[in-house]
Design a protein around this motif. Structure first.
Motif, mmCIF file in Angstrom:
data_model
loop_
_atom_site.group_PDB
_atom_site.id
_atom_site.type_symbol
_atom_site.label_atom_id
_atom_site.label_comp_id
_atom_site.label_asym_id
_atom_site.label_seq_id
_atom_site.Cartn_x
_atom_site.Cartn_y
_atom_site.Cartn_z
ATOM 1 N N PRO A 323 -45.394 -49.586 -31.165
ATOM 2 C CA PRO A 323 -44.765 -49.004 -29.972
ATOM 3 C C PRO A 323 -45.319 -49.561 -28.671
ATOM 4 C CG PRO A 323 -45.265 -47.296 -31.569
ATOM 5 C CD PRO A 323 -45.945 -48.533 -32.050
ATOM 6 N N ILE A 324 -46.619 -49.824 -28.628
ATOM 7 C CA ILE A 324 -47.224 -50.348 -27.411
ATOM 8 C C ILE A 324 -46.730 -51.770 -27.138
ATOM 9 C CG2 ILE A 324 -49.394 -51.100 -26.365
ATOM 10 C CD1 ILE A 324 -50.744 -48.753 -27.703
ATOM 11 N N ILE A 325 -46.682 -52.596 -28.181
ATOM 12 C CA ILE A 325 -46.252 -53.979 -27.990
ATOM 13 C C ILE A 325 -44.763 -54.041 -27.671
ATOM 14 C CG2 ILE A 325 -46.196 -56.275 -29.014
ATOM 15 C CD1 ILE A 325 -48.485 -55.569 -30.749
ATOM 16 N N LEU A 326 -43.971 -53.167 -28.262
ATOM 17 C CA LEU A 326 -42.548 -53.121 -27.927
ATOM 18 C C LEU A 326 -42.352 -52.713 -26.472
ATOM 19 C CD1 LEU A 326 -41.069 -51.523 -31.173
ATOM 20 C CD2 LEU A 326 -40.783 -53.875 -30.371
ATOM 21 N N GLY A 327 -43.219 -51.836 -25.981
ATOM 22 C CA GLY A 327 -43.165 -51.475 -24.568
ATOM 23 C C GLY A 327 -43.469 -52.669 -23.682
ATOM 24 N N LEU A 328 -44.456 -53.482 -24.077
ATOM 25 C CA LEU A 328 -44.763 -54.706 -23.339
ATOM 26 C C LEU A 328 -43.589 -55.678 -23.389
ATOM 27 C CD1 LEU A 328 -48.466 -55.307 -24.469
ATOM 28 C CD2 LEU A 328 -47.687 -54.528 -22.212
ATOM 29 N N ASN A 329 -42.902 -55.717 -24.522
ATOM 30 C CA ASN A 329 -41.728 -56.588 -24.640
ATOM 31 C C ASN A 329 -40.623 -56.152 -23.684
ATOM 32 O OD1 ASN A 329 -40.383 -58.812 -26.198
ATOM 33 N ND2 ASN A 329 -38.966 -57.175 -26.684
ATOM 34 N N ASN A 330 -40.438 -54.835 -23.541
ATOM 35 C CA ASN A 330 -39.449 -54.333 -22.578
ATOM 36 C C ASN A 330 -39.808 -54.766 -21.160
ATOM 37 O OD1 ASN A 330 -37.860 -53.022 -24.484
ATOM 38 N ND2 ASN A 330 -38.995 -51.107 -24.331
ATOM 39 N N SER A 331 -41.099 -54.731 -20.836
ATOM 40 C CA SER A 331 -41.532 -55.180 -19.511
ATOM 41 C C SER A 331 -41.253 -56.667 -19.333
ATOM 42 C CB SER A 331 -43.023 -54.896 -19.309
ATOM 43 O OG SER A 331 -43.266 -53.508 -19.206
ATOM 44 N N ALA A 332 -41.448 -57.460 -20.409
ATOM 45 C CA ALA A 332 -41.163 -58.890 -20.344
ATOM 46 C C ALA A 332 -39.677 -59.143 -20.092
ATOM 47 C CB ALA A 332 -41.606 -59.577 -21.634
ATOM 48 N N VAL A 333 -38.821 -58.297 -20.682
ATOM 49 C CA VAL A 333 -37.379 -58.411 -20.461
ATOM 50 C C VAL A 333 -37.059 -58.220 -18.976
ATOM 51 C CG1 VAL A 333 -35.144 -57.311 -20.867
ATOM 52 C CG2 VAL A 333 -36.702 -57.711 -22.781
ATOM 53 N N PHE A 334 -37.595 -57.161 -18.383
ATOM 54 C CA PHE A 334 -37.281 -56.877 -16.980
ATOM 55 C C PHE A 334 -37.968 -57.844 -16.031
ATOM 56 C CE2 PHE A 334 -36.052 -52.756 -18.842
ATOM 57 C CZ PHE A 334 -34.781 -52.648 -18.281
ATOM 58 N N LEU A 335 -39.124 -58.376 -16.413
ATOM 59 C CA LEU A 335 -39.749 -59.424 -15.598
ATOM 60 C C LEU A 335 -38.903 -60.696 -15.644
ATOM 61 C CD1 LEU A 335 -43.556 -58.980 -16.376
ATOM 62 C CD2 LEU A 335 -42.384 -58.519 -14.209
ATOM 63 N N GLY A 336 -38.318 -60.974 -16.798
ATOM 64 C CA GLY A 336 -37.403 -62.102 -16.901
ATOM 65 C C GLY A 336 -36.177 -61.897 -16.032
ATOM 66 N N THR A 337 -35.670 -60.675 -16.018
ATOM 67 C CA THR A 337 -34.540 -60.346 -15.149
ATOM 68 C C THR A 337 -34.909 -60.553 -13.690
ATOM 69 O OG1 THR A 337 -33.856 -58.679 -16.771
ATOM 70 C CG2 THR A 337 -32.854 -58.555 -14.588
ATOM 71 N N THR A 338 -36.141 -60.183 -13.344
ATOM 72 C CA THR A 338 -36.629 -60.367 -11.979
ATOM 73 C C THR A 338 -36.670 -61.846 -11.608
ATOM 74 O OG1 THR A 338 -38.009 -58.390 -12.162
ATOM 75 C CG2 THR A 338 -38.581 -59.972 -10.443
ATOM 76 N N ALA A 339 -37.276 -62.640 -12.482
ATOM 77 C CA ALA A 339 -37.372 -64.076 -12.217
ATOM 78 C C ALA A 339 -35.989 -64.715 -12.143
ATOM 79 C CB ALA A 339 -38.212 -64.741 -13.300
ATOM 80 N N ALA A 340 -35.059 -64.219 -12.945
ATOM 81 C CA ALA A 340 -33.716 -64.792 -12.982
ATOM 82 C C ALA A 340 -33.018 -64.706 -11.626
ATOM 83 C CB ALA A 340 -32.882 -64.079 -14.042
ATOM 84 N N GLY A 341 -33.222 -63.587 -10.927
ATOM 85 C CA GLY A 341 -32.606 -63.454 -9.616
ATOM 86 C C GLY A 341 -33.078 -64.525 -8.659
ATOM 87 N N LEU A 342 -34.368 -64.856 -8.716
ATOM 88 C CA LEU A 342 -34.937 -65.882 -7.839
ATOM 89 C C LEU A 342 -34.542 -67.280 -8.296
ATOM 90 C CD1 LEU A 342 -38.512 -64.326 -7.541
ATOM 91 C CD2 LEU A 342 -36.651 -64.147 -5.887
#
Length: 403
Positions: A323-342
């Motif tokens: 569960p902890i690592i899956l939570g980190l994976n979710n953060s990686a998804v949204f960080l990727g979304t963040t980078a994508a905008g830039l």
């Protein structure tokens, strides 16, 4: 169907719609504030980075706050923020309200998943998590296209009101049906981030980050990339979004069976390769509606379908703290979304929206290389008999662990 789970799924549907709907109304937002399409895309960026960074932080800091209170507070902030975006007099204020919406989403997202698992009997926890997660997935096939259509037929401000209304309905449901939610054990932020010390985890999460940066480089500027095919007709754009989201929803259902049959490594490699090819041809396929639909369907199916083998691989690295690592994976998804905008904004300036697929394809290629490196690390660890649990490991499980 447990109506408590439907209430939480509706909240996730609202969060997902807010994540994806801005892409469909981006030209209207840019025109409204008299800014470029790349600048308007930062509305998605601000929301995503706030959610990515604050979700694990709030989960740690608010561990002792009653779950119902935290759910209602998150939805309340989310509703006010989206209404604020709808009436924002300037782009700067709109960005500030998007960050506030990300804060509300960060309060609700991990709390909803943990609550879903804790309010049902142990034998139904997997199904409960699936129902709540489906709210986010279905938002790609229904919420974002509906919001896009509302913005196209009326005004993009009403799209934000639509998102706020969805969250408000979820809040009323939480208030009425969720009388008691068990409190989870507390886990510090440091314990949540500890698995990053394992190279297998780091490389796997980097794969997630690179791939979602690629995928959302296209999605954030969906209206501009497919503008030639749709003629900027909101109905045609909404139809493309429905096809993209529906393909992703279906792929999520059958990709798990493929993983069970042939393994996560082969499934992930095949899906990334198909997305790579899809993006390489996108400058051509996005020019006409007849070719845009197959391109969007293939991208949606393989893009979202890749999430399942990626999550399967993550769980296999450290099942005790999955569960902890899956939570980190979710953060990686949204960080990727963040980078994508830039990245997408810069790509439009240099290459133009029509050729953004080339940039996204390069990022997918990088994700494939890092994914192979991760698999080699995993294989080496198995050959050496390395324990599954990364070190240092958390001493307690977070709220999501009740699954």
């Amino acid at each position: 169907m447990d109506r408590r789970l439907l209430v939480l799924a509706l909240g996730m549907f609202a969060l997902g719609t807010d994540s994806f709907v801005v892409a469909g109304v981006l030209p209207a937002v840019a025109k409204s504030f008299d800014i470029g399409i790349g600048a308007a895309g930062q509305m998605t960026t601000v929301y995503a980075v706030t959610l990515a960074l604050l979700a694990p932080t709030i989960a740690a800091l608010a561990a002792h706050v009653p779950r119902k209170r935290l759910l209602l507070a998150g939805l309340g902030v989310f509703v006010l923020a989206n209404l604020g975006t709808a009436i924002a007099p300037s782009f700067a204020i709109a960005l500030a309200t998007r960050a506030l919406a990300g804060l509300g989403a960060a309060m609700f997202f991990p709390t909803a998943t943990g609550s879903a698992a804790s309010i049902v009997p142990p034998e139904k926890r997997g199904a409960a998590l699936s129902i709540v997660a489906t709210g986010m997935t279905v938002s790609t096939a229904l919420g974002a296209p509906i919001g896009t259509l509302i913005g196209g037929l009326g005004d993009w401000h009403w799209t934000m009101v639509f998102v706020a209304a969805l969250a408000a309905l979820s809040g009323l449901g939480v208030l009425a049906f969720l009388s008691h939610i068990p409190m989870p054990p507390a886990v510090s932020l440091g314990q949540r981030l500890a698995p990053l010390a394992d190279a297998r985890v780091g490389l796997t999460l980097t794969t997630t980050f690179l791939f979602f940066t690629a995928a959302f480089t296209i999605y954030t500027y969906f209206a501009a990339v497919f503008g030639r095919a749709t003629g900027h007709d909101p109905a045609k754009l909404a139809a493309l979004l429905v096809a993209w989201g529906a393909a992703g929803t279906v792929a999520n259902l059958w990709s798990g069976r493929l993983v069970d049959a042939v393994g996560s490594r082969k499934v992930l490699a095949a899906m990334l390769a198909m997305v790579l090819a899809d993006f390489l041809f996108l400058p051509s396929t996005s020019a006409a509606l007849w070719s845009a639909f197959p391109a969007a369907i293939l991208w949606g199916a393989c893009g979202w379908g890749s999430s399942v083998p990626q999550q399967h691989r993550i769980v296999g690295i450290a099942p005790q703290i999955a569960p902890i690592i899956l939570g980190l994976n979710n953060s990686a998804v949204f960080l990727g979304t963040t980078a994508a905008g830039l990245v997408g904004a810069a790509g439009i300036q240099v290459l133009g929206a029509d050729r953004l697929g080339y940039l996204a394809a390069a990022l997918v290629a990088a994700a494939m290389i890092v994914s192979e490196l991760a698999d080699r690390r995993i294989d080496a660890a198995k050959a050496a008999g390395t324990p599954d649990r990364p070190a240092p490991a958390p001493v307690a499980m977070p709220e999501e662990a009740r699954a």
